[in-house]
Design a protein around this motif. Structure first.
Motif, PDB file in Angstrom:
ATOM      1  N   GLU A  58       0.835  -1.198   0.000  1.00 43.19           N
ATOM      2  CA  GLU A  58       0.000   0.000   0.000  1.00 43.19           C
ATOM      3  C   GLU A  58       0.873   1.253   0.000  1.00 43.19           C
ATOM      4  OE1 GLU A  58      -1.975  -2.930   3.018  1.00 43.19           O
ATOM      5  OE2 GLU A  58       0.037  -2.197   2.564  1.00 43.19           O
ATOM      6  N   SER A  59       0.305   2.318  -0.542  1.00 48.20           N
ATOM      7  CA  SER A  59       0.973   3.616  -0.512  1.00 48.20           C
ATOM      8  C   SER A  59      -0.082   4.709  -0.542  1.00 48.20           C
ATOM      9  CB  SER A  59       1.931   3.765  -1.693  1.00 48.20           C
ATOM     10  OG  SER A  59       1.230   3.666  -2.918  1.00 48.20           O
ATOM     11  N   GLY A  60       0.342   5.938  -0.240  1.00 48.41           N
ATOM     12  CA  GLY A  60      -0.556   7.071  -0.358  1.00 48.41           C
ATOM     13  C   GLY A  60      -1.091   7.628   0.949  1.00 48.41           C
ATOM     14  N   GLY A  61      -0.765   6.986   2.054  1.00 48.71           N
ATOM     15  CA  GLY A  61      -1.229   7.509   3.330  1.00 48.71           C
ATOM     16  C   GLY A  61      -0.496   8.784   3.706  1.00 48.71           C
ATOM     17  N   GLY A  62      -0.954   9.406   4.790  1.00 49.87           N
ATOM     18  CA  GLY A  62      -0.298  10.623   5.243  1.00 49.87           C
ATOM     19  C   GLY A  62      -1.174  11.391   6.199  1.00 49.87           C
ATOM     20  N   LEU A  63      -0.772  12.641   6.430  1.00 46.28           N
ATOM     21  CA  LEU A  63      -1.490  13.543   7.326  1.00 46.28           C
ATOM     22  C   LEU A  63      -2.277  14.549   6.491  1.00 46.28           C
ATOM     23  CD1 LEU A  63      -2.012  14.815  10.144  1.00 46.28           C
ATOM     24  CD2 LEU A  63       0.116  16.107   9.826  1.00 46.28           C
ATOM     25  N   VAL A  64      -3.547  14.708   6.820  1.00 51.00           N
ATOM     26  CA  VAL A  64      -4.399  15.629   6.081  1.00 51.00           C
ATOM     27  C   VAL A  64      -5.361  16.299   7.052  1.00 51.00           C
ATOM     28  CG1 VAL A  64      -6.116  13.859   5.532  1.00 51.00           C
ATOM     29  CG2 VAL A  64      -5.869  15.828   4.013  1.00 51.00           C
ATOM     30  N   GLN A  65      -5.785  17.502   6.729  1.00 45.55           N
ATOM     31  CA  GLN A  65      -6.760  18.195   7.570  1.00 45.55           C
ATOM     32  C   GLN A  65      -8.163  17.678   7.299  1.00 45.55           C
ATOM     33  OE1 GLN A  65      -6.187  22.433   6.885  1.00 45.55           O
ATOM     34  NE2 GLN A  65      -4.957  22.565   8.746  1.00 45.55           N
ATOM     35  N   ALA A  66      -9.023  17.806   8.270  1.00 45.55           N
ATOM     36  CA  ALA A  66     -10.418  17.416   8.103  1.00 45.55           C
ATOM     37  C   ALA A  66     -11.009  18.124   6.887  1.00 45.55           C
ATOM     38  CB  ALA A  66     -11.211  17.756   9.352  1.00 45.55           C
ATOM     39  N   GLY A  67     -11.762  17.365   6.097  1.00 49.45           N
ATOM     40  CA  GLY A  67     -12.331  17.893   4.866  1.00 49.45           C
ATOM     41  C   GLY A  67     -11.463  17.664   3.649  1.00 49.45           C
ATOM     42  N   GLY A  68     -10.239  17.235   3.867  1.00 53.38           N
ATOM     43  CA  GLY A  68      -9.301  17.006   2.775  1.00 53.38           C
ATOM     44  C   GLY A  68      -9.470  15.637   2.130  1.00 53.38           C
ATOM     45  N   SER A  69      -8.564  15.332   1.207  1.00 52.66           N
ATOM     46  CA  SER A  69      -8.643  14.088   0.441  1.00 52.66           C
ATOM     47  C   SER A  69      -7.292  13.388   0.404  1.00 52.66           C
ATOM     48  CB  SER A  69      -9.072  14.378  -1.005  1.00 52.66           C
ATOM     49  OG  SER A  69     -10.343  14.963  -1.061  1.00 52.66           O
ATOM     50  N   LEU A  70      -7.352  12.081   0.255  1.00 48.28           N
ATOM     51  CA  LEU A  70      -6.165  11.261   0.023  1.00 48.28           C
ATOM     52  C   LEU A  70      -6.553  10.142  -0.930  1.00 48.28           C
ATOM     53  CD1 LEU A  70      -4.553  10.712   3.567  1.00 48.28           C
ATOM     54  CD2 LEU A  70      -3.548  11.979   1.658  1.00 48.28           C
ATOM     55  N   TRP A  83      -2.748 -10.081   2.885  1.00 46.83           N
ATOM     56  CA  TRP A  83      -2.895  -8.756   3.498  1.00 46.83           C
ATOM     57  C   TRP A  83      -1.611  -7.965   3.314  1.00 46.83           C
ATOM     58  CZ3 TRP A  83      -7.383  -7.145   5.963  1.00 46.83           C
ATOM     59  CH2 TRP A  83      -8.349  -8.137   6.148  1.00 46.83           C
ATOM     60  N   GLY A  84      -1.779  -6.649   3.111  1.00 45.57           N
ATOM     61  CA  GLY A  84      -0.626  -5.776   3.089  1.00 45.57           C
ATOM     62  C   GLY A  84      -0.256  -5.333   4.494  1.00 45.57           C
ATOM     63  N   GLN A  85       0.841  -4.605   4.603  1.00 49.04           N
ATOM     64  CA  GLN A  85       1.329  -4.134   5.900  1.00 49.04           C
ATOM     65  C   GLN A  85       0.542  -2.943   6.404  1.00 49.04           C
ATOM     66  OE1 GLN A  85       3.858  -5.427   7.908  1.00 49.04           O
ATOM     67  NE2 GLN A  85       3.648  -7.153   6.522  1.00 49.04           N
ATOM     68  N   GLY A  86      -0.070  -2.210   5.486  1.00 46.53           N
ATOM     69  CA  GLY A  86      -0.874  -1.067   5.889  1.00 46.53           C
ATOM     70  C   GLY A  86      -0.168   0.260   5.691  1.00 46.53           C
ATOM     71  N   THR A  87      -0.966   1.303   5.570  1.00 45.86           N
ATOM     72  CA  THR A  87      -0.456   2.663   5.447  1.00 45.86           C
ATOM     73  C   THR A  87      -1.249   3.561   6.393  1.00 45.86           C
ATOM     74  OG1 THR A  87       0.049   4.449   3.870  1.00 45.86           O
ATOM     75  CG2 THR A  87      -1.978   3.230   3.475  1.00 45.86           C
ATOM     76  N   GLN A  88      -0.541   4.439   7.095  1.00 46.60           N
ATOM     77  CA  GLN A  88      -1.177   5.268   8.114  1.00 46.60           C
ATOM     78  C   GLN A  88      -1.884   6.457   7.474  1.00 46.60           C
ATOM     79  OE1 GLN A  88      -1.239   4.973  11.692  1.00 46.60           O
ATOM     80  NE2 GLN A  88      -2.722   6.647  11.462  1.00 46.60           N
ATOM     81  N   VAL A  89      -3.119   6.667   7.871  1.00 44.98           N
ATOM     82  CA  VAL A  89      -3.878   7.857   7.488  1.00 44.98           C
ATOM     83  C   VAL A  89      -4.232   8.597   8.772  1.00 44.98           C
ATOM     84  CG1 VAL A  89      -6.048   8.701   6.526  1.00 44.98           C
ATOM     85  CG2 VAL A  89      -4.800   6.860   5.376  1.00 44.98           C
ATOM     86  N   THR A  90      -3.828   9.854   8.851  1.00 51.45           N
ATOM     87  CA  THR A  90      -4.119  10.679  10.016  1.00 51.45           C
ATOM     88  C   THR A  90      -4.851  11.929   9.559  1.00 51.45           C
ATOM     89  OG1 THR A  90      -2.123   9.884  11.125  1.00 51.45           O
ATOM     90  CG2 THR A  90      -3.161  11.863  12.018  1.00 51.45           C
ATOM     91  N   VAL A  91      -6.028  12.155  10.151  1.00 53.13           N
ATOM     92  CA  VAL A  91      -6.839  13.314   9.799  1.00 53.13           C
ATOM     93  C   VAL A  91      -6.905  14.233  11.008  1.00 53.13           C
ATOM     94  CG1 VAL A  91      -9.049  14.116   8.895  1.00 53.13           C
ATOM     95  CG2 VAL A  91      -8.192  11.847   8.265  1.00 53.13           C
ATOM     96  N   SER A  92      -6.406  15.442  10.852  1.00 52.46           N
ATOM     97  CA  SER A  92      -6.396  16.393  11.966  1.00 52.46           C
ATOM     98  C   SER A  92      -7.651  17.267  11.922  1.00 52.46           C
ATOM     99  CB  SER A  92      -5.152  17.269  11.897  1.00 52.46           C
ATOM    100  OG  SER A  92      -5.148  18.035  10.718  1.00 52.46           O
ATOM    101  N   SER A  93      -8.080  17.670  13.102  1.00 50.38           N
ATOM    102  CA  SER A  93      -9.300  18.494  13.188  1.00 50.38           C
ATOM    103  C   SER A  93      -8.989  19.977  13.107  1.00 50.38           C
ATOM    104  CB  SER A  93     -10.030  18.184  14.484  1.00 50.38           C
ATOM    105  OG  SER A  93      -9.176  18.412  15.573  1.00 50.38           O
TER     106      SER A  93
END
Length: 124
Positions: free
Chosen positions: A6-18, A114-124
């Motif tokens: 997997e790829s493409g995870g990351g930190l994004v603000q609420a309302g954003g897209s990934l 199963w993949g290892q996973g990618t972290q998605v973090t959404v900040s408020s």
């Protein structure tokens, strides 16, 4: 040997897209079904979205309907998860899964790899 990456995870603000990607290697034929699951800290892993290779039918959990879209790439055994209108409660590790044969799309026991996973973090 089959691997899901997997790829493409990351930190994004609420309302954003990934957009998450999952690429499978080590298999010449399409998997029967591919899906995304997620696991937030202290919670059970849960189904997010899945897609059948034959026909392309999709299934979504109620909490992502209308916000997330799963799709298949032209490349064999590659799937995407477009995530829009992200909320802080979407914060989790997102994992890709692949099934060799028919099973319930939203059941974890359906999936063989199963993949290892990618972290998605959404900040408020």
């Amino acid at each position: 040997q089959v691997q899901l990456v997997e790829s493409g995870g990351g930190l994004v603000q609420a309302g954003g897209s990934l957009r998450l990607s999952c690429a499978a290697s080590g298999r010449s034929y399409d998997f029967y079904t591919m899906a995304w699951f997620r696991q937030a800290p202290g919670k059970e892993r849960e189904f997010v979205a899945g897609i059948r290779s034959s026909g392309g039918s999709q299934q979504y959990s109620d909490f992502v309907k209308g916000r997330f879209t799963i799709s298949k790439a032209n490349a064999k055994n590659t799937v995407y998860l477009q995530m829009n209108s992200l909320k802080p409660e979407d914060t989790a590790v997102y994992s890709c899964a692949a099934a060799l044969s028919w099973g319930l799309v939203d059941a974890q026991y359906t999936y063989n790899y199963w993949g290892q996973g990618t972290q998605v973090t959404v900040s408020s």
